[in-house]
Design a protein around this motif. Sequence first.
Motif, PDB file in Angstrom:
ATOM      1  N   PRO A 219       0.819  -1.211   0.000  1.00 38.94           N
ATOM      2  CA  PRO A 219       0.000   0.000   0.000  1.00 38.94           C
ATOM      3  C   PRO A 219       0.855   1.264   0.000  1.00 38.94           C
ATOM      4  CG  PRO A 219      -0.028  -1.065   2.153  1.00 38.94           C
ATOM      5  CD  PRO A 219       0.627  -2.016   1.215  1.00 38.94           C
ATOM      6  N   PHE A 220       0.388   2.258  -0.732  1.00 37.55           N
ATOM      7  CA  PHE A 220       1.020   3.574  -0.867  1.00 37.55           C
ATOM      8  C   PHE A 220       2.343   3.516  -1.634  1.00 37.55           C
ATOM      9  CE2 PHE A 220      -1.303   3.765   3.266  1.00 37.55           C
ATOM     10  CZ  PHE A 220      -2.320   4.605   2.851  1.00 37.55           C
ATOM     11  N   SER A 221       2.694   2.361  -2.149  1.00 35.20           N
ATOM     12  CA  SER A 221       3.953   2.208  -2.863  1.00 35.20           C
ATOM     13  C   SER A 221       3.790   2.520  -4.344  1.00 35.20           C
ATOM     14  CB  SER A 221       4.472   0.779  -2.704  1.00 35.20           C
ATOM     15  OG  SER A 221       5.548   0.509  -3.584  1.00 35.20           O
ATOM     16  N   ALA A 222       4.906   2.882  -4.960  1.00 36.41           N
ATOM     17  CA  ALA A 222       4.908   3.040  -6.411  1.00 36.41           C
ATOM     18  C   ALA A 222       4.646   1.707  -7.099  1.00 36.41           C
ATOM     19  CB  ALA A 222       6.258   3.602  -6.865  1.00 36.41           C
ATOM     20  N   ASP A 223       4.831   0.599  -6.378  1.00 40.65           N
ATOM     21  CA  ASP A 223       4.632  -0.740  -6.949  1.00 40.65           C
ATOM     22  C   ASP A 223       3.342  -1.401  -6.487  1.00 40.65           C
ATOM     23  OD1 ASP A 223       7.162  -0.635  -8.250  1.00 40.65           O
ATOM     24  OD2 ASP A 223       8.150  -1.189  -6.366  1.00 40.65           O
ATOM     25  N   ALA A 224       2.437  -0.640  -5.891  1.00 43.29           N
ATOM     26  CA  ALA A 224       1.180  -1.209  -5.410  1.00 43.29           C
ATOM     27  C   ALA A 224       0.415  -1.857  -6.557  1.00 43.29           C
ATOM     28  CB  ALA A 224       0.330  -0.125  -4.748  1.00 43.29           C
ATOM     29  N   ASN A 225      -0.128  -3.050  -6.294  1.00 41.21           N
ATOM     30  CA  ASN A 225      -0.848  -3.763  -7.355  1.00 41.21           C
ATOM     31  C   ASN A 225      -2.044  -4.540  -6.819  1.00 41.21           C
ATOM     32  OD1 ASN A 225       0.148  -6.841  -6.977  1.00 41.21           O
ATOM     33  ND2 ASN A 225       1.841  -5.455  -6.530  1.00 41.21           N
ATOM     34  N   GLY A 226      -2.585  -4.116  -5.701  1.00 38.98           N
ATOM     35  CA  GLY A 226      -3.739  -4.789  -5.128  1.00 38.98           C
ATOM     36  C   GLY A 226      -3.451  -5.279  -3.721  1.00 38.98           C
ATOM     37  N   TYR A 227      -4.416  -5.992  -3.149  1.00 36.44           N
ATOM     38  CA  TYR A 227      -4.267  -6.456  -1.776  1.00 36.44           C
ATOM     39  C   TYR A 227      -4.182  -7.977  -1.725  1.00 36.44           C
ATOM     40  CZ  TYR A 227      -9.140  -8.110  -1.508  1.00 36.44           C
ATOM     41  OH  TYR A 227     -10.308  -8.805  -1.696  1.00 36.44           O
ATOM     42  N   VAL A 228      -3.690  -8.476  -0.608  1.00 35.69           N
ATOM     43  CA  VAL A 228      -3.674  -9.906  -0.311  1.00 35.69           C
ATOM     44  C   VAL A 228      -4.694 -10.156   0.797  1.00 35.69           C
ATOM     45  CG1 VAL A 228      -2.309 -11.811   0.622  1.00 35.69           C
ATOM     46  CG2 VAL A 228      -1.275 -10.202  -0.997  1.00 35.69           C
ATOM     47  N   PRO A 229      -5.601 -11.120   0.632  1.00 33.75           N
ATOM     48  CA  PRO A 229      -6.562 -11.408   1.702  1.00 33.75           C
ATOM     49  C   PRO A 229      -5.927 -12.196   2.835  1.00 33.75           C
ATOM     50  CG  PRO A 229      -6.959 -12.848  -0.171  1.00 33.75           C
ATOM     51  CD  PRO A 229      -5.830 -11.933  -0.561  1.00 33.75           C
ATOM     52  N   GLY A 230      -6.566 -12.136   3.984  1.00 35.12           N
ATOM     53  CA  GLY A 230      -6.088 -12.896   5.129  1.00 35.12           C
ATOM     54  C   GLY A 230      -7.247 -13.331   6.004  1.00 35.12           C
ATOM     55  N   GLU A 231      -6.929 -14.054   7.061  1.00 35.66           N
ATOM     56  CA  GLU A 231      -7.938 -14.513   8.003  1.00 35.66           C
ATOM     57  C   GLU A 231      -7.514 -14.124   9.422  1.00 35.66           C
ATOM     58  OE1 GLU A 231      -7.988 -18.774   7.575  1.00 35.66           O
ATOM     59  OE2 GLU A 231      -6.148 -19.051   8.740  1.00 35.66           O
ATOM     60  N   GLY A 232      -8.488 -14.127  10.315  1.00 35.12           N
ATOM     61  CA  GLY A 232      -8.212 -13.774  11.697  1.00 35.12           C
ATOM     62  C   GLY A 232      -8.826 -12.449  12.072  1.00 35.12           C
ATOM     63  N   GLY A 233      -8.295 -11.846  13.140  1.00 32.19           N
ATOM     64  CA  GLY A 233      -8.821 -10.575  13.605  1.00 32.19           C
ATOM     65  C   GLY A 233      -8.586 -10.418  15.098  1.00 32.19           C
ATOM     66  N   ALA A 234      -9.438  -9.636  15.725  1.00 27.66           N
ATOM     67  CA  ALA A 234      -9.272  -9.358  17.149  1.00 27.66           C
ATOM     68  C   ALA A 234     -10.627  -9.201  17.820  1.00 27.66           C
ATOM     69  CB  ALA A 234      -8.443  -8.092  17.358  1.00 27.66           C
ATOM     70  N   ILE A 235     -10.700  -9.667  19.050  1.00 26.70           N
ATOM     71  CA  ILE A 235     -11.860  -9.446  19.909  1.00 26.70           C
ATOM     72  C   ILE A 235     -11.416  -8.561  21.072  1.00 26.70           C
ATOM     73  CG2 ILE A 235     -13.536 -10.512  21.454  1.00 26.70           C
ATOM     74  CD1 ILE A 235     -14.134 -11.040  18.530  1.00 26.70           C
ATOM     75  N   LEU A 236     -12.214  -7.535  21.357  1.00 29.01           N
ATOM     76  CA  LEU A 236     -11.900  -6.573  22.404  1.00 29.01           C
ATOM     77  C   LEU A 236     -13.010  -6.587  23.450  1.00 29.01           C
ATOM     78  CD1 LEU A 236     -11.039  -5.382  19.427  1.00 29.01           C
ATOM     79  CD2 LEU A 236     -10.371  -3.383  20.743  1.00 29.01           C
ATOM     80  N   ARG A 334      -5.333  -8.133   4.199  1.00 23.01           N
ATOM     81  CA  ARG A 334      -6.595  -7.518   4.605  1.00 23.01           C
ATOM     82  C   ARG A 334      -7.532  -8.626   5.079  1.00 23.01           C
ATOM     83  NH1 ARG A 334      -7.422  -2.262   3.306  1.00 23.01           N
ATOM     84  NH2 ARG A 334      -9.673  -2.482   3.002  1.00 23.01           N
ATOM     85  N   LEU A 335      -8.008  -8.514   6.300  1.00 23.75           N
ATOM     86  CA  LEU A 335      -8.729  -9.595   6.955  1.00 23.75           C
ATOM     87  C   LEU A 335     -10.237  -9.457   6.864  1.00 23.75           C
ATOM     88  CD1 LEU A 335      -6.575  -9.949  10.213  1.00 23.75           C
ATOM     89  CD2 LEU A 335      -6.113 -10.773   7.902  1.00 23.75           C
ATOM     90  N   LEU A 336     -10.728  -8.757   5.838  1.00 22.13           N
ATOM     91  CA  LEU A 336     -12.166  -8.575   5.679  1.00 22.13           C
ATOM     92  C   LEU A 336     -12.755  -8.012   6.976  1.00 22.13           C
ATOM     93  CD1 LEU A 336     -13.004 -11.837   3.683  1.00 22.13           C
ATOM     94  CD2 LEU A 336     -12.459  -9.570   2.787  1.00 22.13           C
ATOM     95  N   ALA A 337     -13.744  -8.666   7.553  1.00 25.85           N
ATOM     96  CA  ALA A 337     -14.401  -8.111   8.737  1.00 25.85           C
ATOM     97  C   ALA A 337     -13.523  -8.134   9.975  1.00 25.85           C
ATOM     98  CB  ALA A 337     -15.700  -8.863   9.013  1.00 25.85           C
ATOM     99  N   GLY A 338     -12.385  -8.824   9.921  1.00 24.56           N
ATOM    100  CA  GLY A 338     -11.483  -8.837  11.063  1.00 24.56           C
ATOM    101  C   GLY A 338     -10.410  -7.774  11.019  1.00 24.56           C
ATOM    102  N   GLY A 339     -10.250  -7.110   9.868  1.00 18.19           N
ATOM    103  CA  GLY A 339      -9.115  -6.218   9.683  1.00 18.19           C
ATOM    104  C   GLY A 339      -9.104  -4.982  10.552  1.00 18.19           C
ATOM    105  N   ALA A 340     -10.219  -4.254  10.597  1.00 17.43           N
ATOM    106  CA  ALA A 340     -10.244  -3.008  11.363  1.00 17.43           C
ATOM    107  C   ALA A 340     -10.164  -3.276  12.858  1.00 17.43           C
ATOM    108  CB  ALA A 340     -11.494  -2.210  11.030  1.00 17.43           C
ATOM    109  N   ALA A 341     -10.739  -4.386  13.302  1.00 13.56           N
ATOM    110  CA  ALA A 341     -10.641  -4.741  14.725  1.00 13.56           C
ATOM    111  C   ALA A 341      -9.196  -5.024  15.105  1.00 13.56           C
ATOM    112  CB  ALA A 341     -11.520  -5.953  15.025  1.00 13.56           C
ATOM    113  N   LEU A 342      -8.465  -5.709  14.211  1.00 19.24           N
ATOM    114  CA  LEU A 342      -7.053  -5.967  14.486  1.00 19.24           C
ATOM    115  C   LEU A 342      -6.266  -4.663  14.490  1.00 19.24           C
ATOM    116  CD1 LEU A 342      -4.799  -7.970  15.028  1.00 19.24           C
ATOM    117  CD2 LEU A 342      -4.525  -8.240  12.551  1.00 19.24           C
ATOM    118  N   ASP A 343      -6.579  -3.746  13.583  1.00 17.54           N
ATOM    119  CA  ASP A 343      -5.917  -2.439  13.581  1.00 17.54           C
ATOM    120  C   ASP A 343      -6.190  -1.687  14.876  1.00 17.54           C
ATOM    121  OD1 ASP A 343      -4.587  -2.625  11.193  1.00 17.54           O
ATOM    122  OD2 ASP A 343      -6.065  -1.497  10.038  1.00 17.54           O
ATOM    123  N   ALA A 344      -7.429  -1.745  15.367  1.00 13.50           N
ATOM    124  CA  ALA A 344      -7.761  -1.055  16.616  1.00 13.50           C
ATOM    125  C   ALA A 344      -6.970  -1.657  17.778  1.00 13.50           C
ATOM    126  CB  ALA A 344      -9.263  -1.155  16.888  1.00 13.50           C
ATOM    127  N   ALA A 345      -6.881  -2.979  17.827  1.00 10.44           N
ATOM    128  CA  ALA A 345      -6.101  -3.634  18.874  1.00 10.44           C
ATOM    129  C   ALA A 345      -4.624  -3.259  18.763  1.00 10.44           C
ATOM    130  CB  ALA A 345      -6.273  -5.148  18.781  1.00 10.44           C
TER     131      ALA A 345
END
Length: 406
Positions: A219-236, A334-345
């Motif tokens: 992300p934000f790179s001159a070579d950016a070419n899309g995202y890679v999906p992932g799994e997991g996340g965070a519970i708070l 990018r963890l779909l519905a888990g991504g922003a929760a992991l960022d918050a944690a």
Amino acid sequence: MTVTTVVTGLGITAPNGLGTEDYWKATLAGQSGIGPVTRFDAGQYPAGLAGEVPGFVAEEHIPSRLMPQTDHMTRLALTAADWALKDAGLDTSEVPEYGMGVVTSASGGAVEFGQRELQNLWSKGKEHVSAYQSFAWFYAVNTGQISIRHKMRGPSGVLLTEQAGGIDAIGHARRHVRKGFPVVVSGGVDAGICPWGWVPQLASGLMSTEDDPARAYLPFSADANGYVPGEGGAILIAEDLESARRRSAERVYGAIAGYAATLDPAPGTGRPPGLAKAARLALADAGLAPEDIDVVFADASGVPDRDRAEAEAITEIFGPGAVPVTAPKTMTGRLLAGGAALDAATALLALRDGVIPPTTGVDTLAPGLRIDLVTGEPREARLTNALVLARGHGGFNAALVVRRHA
């Protein structure tokens, strides 16, 4: 009296670390969890990389009676919830059942479970379809299973705003705490690394087809070419500060100080995207000015035009290079519905330790981007307030401000 909502417990299942401290150690060390897909044969697809949670043996964490009725996603979520409650030192038997709620985020539900049962239906017949198919695939299943397991009968729900959902869930948790419910389990955990979960993401045209894990998600790179999906996340664990004090909570990671969500305008209207507005509203909700923010955890799409739009929004609010920006999700995907929760944690851990984790793999910013992206090594800093940004497919924007607990 204003109710202060704080986070007293974290549970993390991430591609570069199983458990909060393992994840945090790996993140500060710049260790990536992105690699070739192993959960299914991705050889026939144009994209074959993902962030998969390592070393997770479900039977070590989930009661045998729940194994037949849960998907990999829900097993990760239940494990993260158990860890978060333990981290908070919260004995749920001492809290009224109707005083505890659960709000999580979801994207497409437990697609791996659903795919398996549909394959059984097509290939073997209806007698071979599990009775648990009636609910195990459902997008609200994580919320339901967590609430049943811990006898949490208070206000519960699920937010379906894709990558923005983790922040939306935390924002709704704060709303319930402010209404007088002392404890709300929140955040998000997702897992869709199977053909049924893979094809819709490929169809978006936003996934990276690069086969080198070190170059696939930049992300934000001159070579950016899309995202890679992932799994997991965070519970708070979101909790009323006074309630946490009364029970002598073992720790407080920080306060949920501000939250806002917006929708992008319809294409062709000429109106600007809604991310900057969400950020400004979250700052106003927290009673802060832009100069009060010490670090921004970016959504970091990895898609050039979306990266540019986010960088321009950050520059518009804070000024060119005026605030450190980071995207540690380069180590998880990018963890779909888990991504922003992991960022918050992750933001809460950064506030706790006074260190900004790096954005890995990015050597050079795309031309014209004027943000101070933290790359290479972690950056030590005096951190009081962090802004977390997220965008979900379909025009969802969310912003969260978390504040270090004094």
